[in-house]
Design a protein around this motif. Structure first.
Motif, PDB file in Angstrom:
ATOM      1  N   CYS A 104       0.874  -1.184   0.000  1.00 35.02           N
ATOM      2  CA  CYS A 104       0.000   0.000   0.000  1.00 35.02           C
ATOM      3  C   CYS A 104       0.900   1.218   0.000  1.00 35.02           C
ATOM      4  CB  CYS A 104      -0.909   0.005   1.231  1.00 35.02           C
ATOM      5  SG  CYS A 104      -1.837   1.547   1.457  1.00 35.02           S
ATOM      6  N   CYS A 145       0.176   4.499  -0.425  1.00 40.48           N
ATOM      7  CA  CYS A 145      -0.301   5.691   0.287  1.00 40.48           C
ATOM      8  C   CYS A 145       0.114   5.653   1.755  1.00 40.48           C
ATOM      9  CB  CYS A 145      -1.822   5.799   0.194  1.00 40.48           C
ATOM     10  SG  CYS A 145      -2.471   6.069  -1.468  1.00 40.48           S
ATOM     11  N   GLU A 146      -0.059   4.505   2.406  1.00 36.91           N
ATOM     12  CA  GLU A 146       0.230   4.366   3.827  1.00 36.91           C
ATOM     13  C   GLU A 146       1.550   3.642   4.100  1.00 36.91           C
ATOM     14  OE1 GLU A 146      -1.525   5.617   6.393  1.00 36.91           O
ATOM     15  OE2 GLU A 146      -2.814   6.629   4.940  1.00 36.91           O
ATOM     16  N   VAL A 205       2.545   0.546   3.711  1.00 30.24           N
ATOM     17  CA  VAL A 205       2.360  -0.705   4.455  1.00 30.24           C
ATOM     18  C   VAL A 205       3.086  -1.834   3.723  1.00 30.24           C
ATOM     19  CG1 VAL A 205       0.697  -2.361   5.356  1.00 30.24           C
ATOM     20  CG2 VAL A 205       0.116   0.078   5.276  1.00 30.24           C
ATOM     21  N   LYS A 212      -7.422  -3.889   6.624  1.00 29.79           N
ATOM     22  CA  LYS A 212      -7.333  -2.426   6.552  1.00 29.79           C
ATOM     23  C   LYS A 212      -7.324  -1.814   7.946  1.00 29.79           C
ATOM     24  CE  LYS A 212      -9.926   1.507   4.613  1.00 29.79           C
ATOM     25  NZ  LYS A 212     -11.074   1.874   3.743  1.00 29.79           N
ATOM     26  N   LEU A 213      -8.197  -2.277   8.829  1.00 28.46           N
ATOM     27  CA  LEU A 213      -8.282  -1.732  10.178  1.00 28.46           C
ATOM     28  C   LEU A 213      -7.017  -2.012  10.988  1.00 28.46           C
ATOM     29  CD1 LEU A 213     -11.971  -2.670  11.055  1.00 28.46           C
ATOM     30  CD2 LEU A 213     -11.086  -0.393  10.553  1.00 28.46           C
ATOM     31  N   THR A 256      -3.875  -2.648   9.680  1.00 28.51           N
ATOM     32  CA  THR A 256      -2.602  -2.246   9.074  1.00 28.51           C
ATOM     33  C   THR A 256      -2.633  -0.870   8.425  1.00 28.51           C
ATOM     34  OG1 THR A 256      -3.101  -3.175   6.884  1.00 28.51           O
ATOM     35  CG2 THR A 256      -2.163  -4.671   8.530  1.00 28.51           C
ATOM     36  N   ARG A 257      -3.832  -0.298   8.217  1.00 29.29           N
ATOM     37  CA  ARG A 257      -4.046   0.953   7.476  1.00 29.29           C
ATOM     38  C   ARG A 257      -3.877   0.770   5.968  1.00 29.29           C
ATOM     39  NH1 ARG A 257      -4.919   5.427  10.108  1.00 29.29           N
ATOM     40  NH2 ARG A 257      -4.410   6.655   8.251  1.00 29.29           N
ATOM     41  N   MET A 312      -6.182   2.873   3.509  1.00 27.81           N
ATOM     42  CA  MET A 312      -6.755   4.058   4.157  1.00 27.81           C
ATOM     43  C   MET A 312      -6.229   5.369   3.571  1.00 27.81           C
ATOM     44  SD  MET A 312      -7.118   3.309   8.218  1.00 27.81           S
ATOM     45  CE  MET A 312      -8.190   2.015   8.856  1.00 27.81           C
ATOM     46  N   GLY A 313      -5.374   5.298   2.576  1.00 29.70           N
ATOM     47  CA  GLY A 313      -4.753   6.497   2.042  1.00 29.70           C
ATOM     48  C   GLY A 313      -5.587   7.205   0.995  1.00 29.70           C
ATOM     49  N   GLN A 316      -7.807   5.259  -1.300  1.00 31.01           N
ATOM     50  CA  GLN A 316      -8.833   4.476  -0.608  1.00 31.01           C
ATOM     51  C   GLN A 316      -8.921   3.036  -1.110  1.00 31.01           C
ATOM     52  OE1 GLN A 316     -11.387   5.462   2.109  1.00 31.01           O
ATOM     53  NE2 GLN A 316      -9.335   6.318   2.370  1.00 31.01           N
TER      54      GLN A 316
END
Length: 476
Positions: free
Chosen positions: A399, A401-402, A404, A425-426, A428-429, A432-433, A436
């Motif tokens: 990911c 954006c975040e 990860v 998602k919850l 590791t995030r 969430m960037g 989305q």
């Protein structure tokens, strides 16, 4: 409200949106055509910016004659006032204002958009019916080094060439899987890039198993042969059953390692080789844009890659909403044109009571049936390698954006009990960037070993809080 007053909002000015808008306008429907680009055409008929003064844009395009006919018809309808074309509109939400099953004065839909390149000025368009022709976007699967500058998607490289008249680099490796790779490699080579490797992970010869389907689509076969011949003319060597293992470099990509795949889709030990390059254009297929359809409550088929479910007339299960083109399943421009035409006739029948002749409706329906079968075969053959996640190391970012890494996703599954993408998602995030999860969801889901499923995003794109806080009458 009389039938002559009823209007259609078409979201997306690619092949499907144009075909639907033109067909409906031919039947007397007043159409508002909204699109995020400055010019109509979508990704397939992407045009260079007017300021570039391109003298021969047709050399970068396939089926230019079809585009000219669409462009001329659109110009005629705009001049006659039957179509209003609104470019640079970034649609973030479609609000259903009518009661189910009802089309009446003051009801229908409100299309909410952000205007211009800055995407901060709000605008709203009302209509009695909506056609979603939101297209598709590339599936991105992570691998070590994929975040390096110089690593671009295959479609991104093509967009740079068509829209900006620039090459992403001079020494290019084109890799991944799917028929999009061929026109990308040909276009880059024709524009002056040196294609040092064309790496296809699938085995195209497997299409022989679908010989009857190929025979029913001779134009597609001829198209592929022509691209193959042009690759030969440009001395591009095609390597099949291989995949990119890693991209190397410091400030940007400097080389890639490729390796052979066995019959199960795993790397063959000892087959790795390193290829010097300054650009890697990589693609693993396409995904349907379903955000607006999901926010409207339209049914989504998520058994594989999600797409909008439609009936024989391209109607969704939400009254007053139609969908056509890549949003209903990836299938190329010709299929999108057929689906758009079918939708246009259906919408005209609904809004104006105009029933086209049986022959007018039958021709695009036959094209749709034939091409859907063809692309089902293509999807079977040109699938990403079955075990691609084995190449993804724990420190590979999945990911962007975040930021990860794959190791965090694996930990969420193996140690923390995550069983679905939302839980990952919850924990590791990942997703969430800014995007989305639009870009990273297939990669994260693959590493996690779970299905992507419907995204269930309430908004189709990032929206300034000031726009969301604005009252219906324009006051904040």
């Amino acid at each position: 409200m009389t039938a002559s007053d009823r209007t259609l909002a078409v979201i997306g000015a690619g092949p499907a949106g144009l075909a639907a808008a033109l067909t409906a306008a031919d039947q007397g429907v007043r159409v508002t055509l909204l699109d995020s680009a400055a010019q109509a055409g979508g990704q397939f008929y992407r045009q260079p910016a007017v300021e570039l003064g391109a003298r021969r844009p047709e050399v970068l395009h396939h089926a230019w004659g079809t585009w000219k006919k669409l462009r001329n018809r659109l110009a005629a309808h705009i001049a006659a006032g039957r179509i209003t074309h609104l470019p640079d509109r970034h649609i973030w939400f479609v609000e259903q204002r009518s009661d189910p099953g009802e089309v009446r004065s003051g009801a229908g839909f409100t299309v909410h958009a952000l205007l211009g390149p800055e995407q901060v000025e709000p605008e709203a368009v009302t209509a009695d019916a909506v056609l979603l022709a939101t297209g598709g976007y590339e599936k991105v699967l992570p691998f070590p080094g994929w975040t390096l500058p110089g690593v671009v998607t295959a479609g991104g490289a093509q967009a740079m060439l068509k829209g900006g008249l620039v090459l992403p680099g001079r020494t290019v490796v084109v890799a991944g899987t799917g028929p999009l790779l061929m026109p990308v490699a040909v276009g880059l080579a024709a524009a002056g890039a040196r294609i040092v490797a064309y790496v296809e992970s699938a085995r195209p010869a497997s299409l022989v198993r679908h010989a009857p389907t190929l025979a029913a689509n001779p134009a597609k076969v001829v198209e592929a042969v022509r691209y193959a011949a042009r690759l030969t003319c440009h001395r591009v060597r095609v390597t099949v059953c291989h995949t990119v293992v890693e991209a190397h470099g410091s400030d940007r990509v400097e080389a890639v390692t490729v390796a052979a795949l066995d019959a199960d889709g795993r790397l063959r030990p000892g087959s790795e080789r390193r290829i010097a390059c300054d650009t890697l254009a990589v693609g693993h297929g396409m995904l349907a844009h379903t955000d607006l359809a999901e926010s409207l409550g339209c049914a989504i088929d998520a058994t594989g890659d999600p797409f909008v479910v439609t009936d024989a007339e391209q109607r969704t299960d939400v009254d007053g909403v139609w969908a056509a083109g890549e949003a209903t399943g990836i299938g190329g421009a010709v299929l999108a044109l057929a689906e758009g035409e079918i939708a246009g006739y259906s919408i005209a029948a609904r809004l104006k009571g105009v029933d086209p002749g049986r022959a007018d409706r039958a021709a695009p329906a036959r094209t749709r049936a034939r091409l859907r079968k063809f692309f089902a075969a293509i999807d079977t053959v040109y699938a990403p390698p079955a075990h691609w996640t084995e190449q993804v190391t724990d420190d590979t970012v999945v990911c962007r954006c975040e930021e990860v890494p794959a190791g965090a996703v694996r930990e969420a599954v193996q140690d923390l009990g995550a069983t679905d993408l939302r839980t990952v998602k919850l924990l590791t995030r990942a997703g969430m960037g800014w995007c989305q999860g639009r870009i990273c969801a297939p990669g994260v889901a693959g590493v996690a070993g779970c299905a992507v499923g419907p995204a269930k995003r309430p908004l189709a794109r990032p929206v300034p809080l000031a726009v969301l806080a604005q009252e219906p009458d324009g006051r904040s």
